[in-house]
Design a protein around this motif. Sequence first.
Motif, PDB file in Angstrom:
ATOM      1  N   ASN A   1     -26.572  26.094 -29.613  1.00  0.00           N
ATOM      2  CA  ASN A   1     -26.821  27.309 -28.836  1.00  0.00           C
ATOM      3  C   ASN A   1     -27.646  26.989 -27.592  1.00  0.00           C
ATOM      4  O   ASN A   1     -27.387  27.524 -26.515  1.00  0.00           O
ATOM      5  CB  ASN A   1     -27.559  28.353 -29.677  1.00  0.00           C
TER       6      ASN A   1
ATOM      7  N   ALA B   1     -26.673  27.511 -23.681  1.00  0.00           N
ATOM      8  CA  ALA B   1     -27.554  28.255 -22.776  1.00  0.00           C
ATOM      9  C   ALA B   1     -27.877  27.446 -21.525  1.00  0.00           C
ATOM     10  O   ALA B   1     -27.922  28.001 -20.421  1.00  0.00           O
ATOM     11  CB  ALA B   1     -28.831  28.658 -23.507  1.00  0.00           C
TER      12      ALA B   1
ATOM     13  N   GLN C   1     -23.014  31.535 -23.668  1.00  0.00           N
ATOM     14  CA  GLN C   1     -23.615  31.985 -24.911  1.00  0.00           C
ATOM     15  C   GLN C   1     -22.578  32.002 -26.011  1.00  0.00           C
ATOM     16  O   GLN C   1     -21.407  32.281 -25.770  1.00  0.00           O
ATOM     17  CB  GLN C   1     -24.251  33.364 -24.754  1.00  0.00           C
TER      18      GLN C   1
ATOM     19  N   ASP D   1     -20.509  33.327 -29.192  1.00  0.00           N
ATOM     20  CA  ASP D   1     -20.090  34.625 -29.718  1.00  0.00           C
ATOM     21  C   ASP D   1     -20.272  34.676 -31.225  1.00  0.00           C
ATOM     22  O   ASP D   1     -20.492  35.741 -31.789  1.00  0.00           O
ATOM     23  CB  ASP D   1     -18.614  34.869 -29.380  1.00  0.00           C
TER      24      ASP D   1
END
Length: 92
Positions: A50, A54, A59, A61
């Motif tokens: 993640n 970023a 991002q 889902d």
Amino acid sequence: AQRACDVVIFTTSIQLIHLLQMAAQLGIEPEVRAALANHLVIASVGPIMNAALAEEGLQPDIVPIHPKMGILVRAAAEQSAMVLSRKRGASD
């Protein structure tokens, strides 16, 4: 970039790095980024992945409750249709 798939599953940050490097070499990085952001379901194995997403302005889902491959695949299978409908509906 051609949106020939619906879901991308990332299990390590190097996969994302290589994807974006290859897209840049092919001259299609903006299209790949747009497809990821607006037309494909991004499933991520967990916090480290993640963070890598970023850093690239993307991002996830779908993120499973536990960072395990089997749980990730199950979550992607169960949630992708709903997420795909939402993402593609929002970008039209």
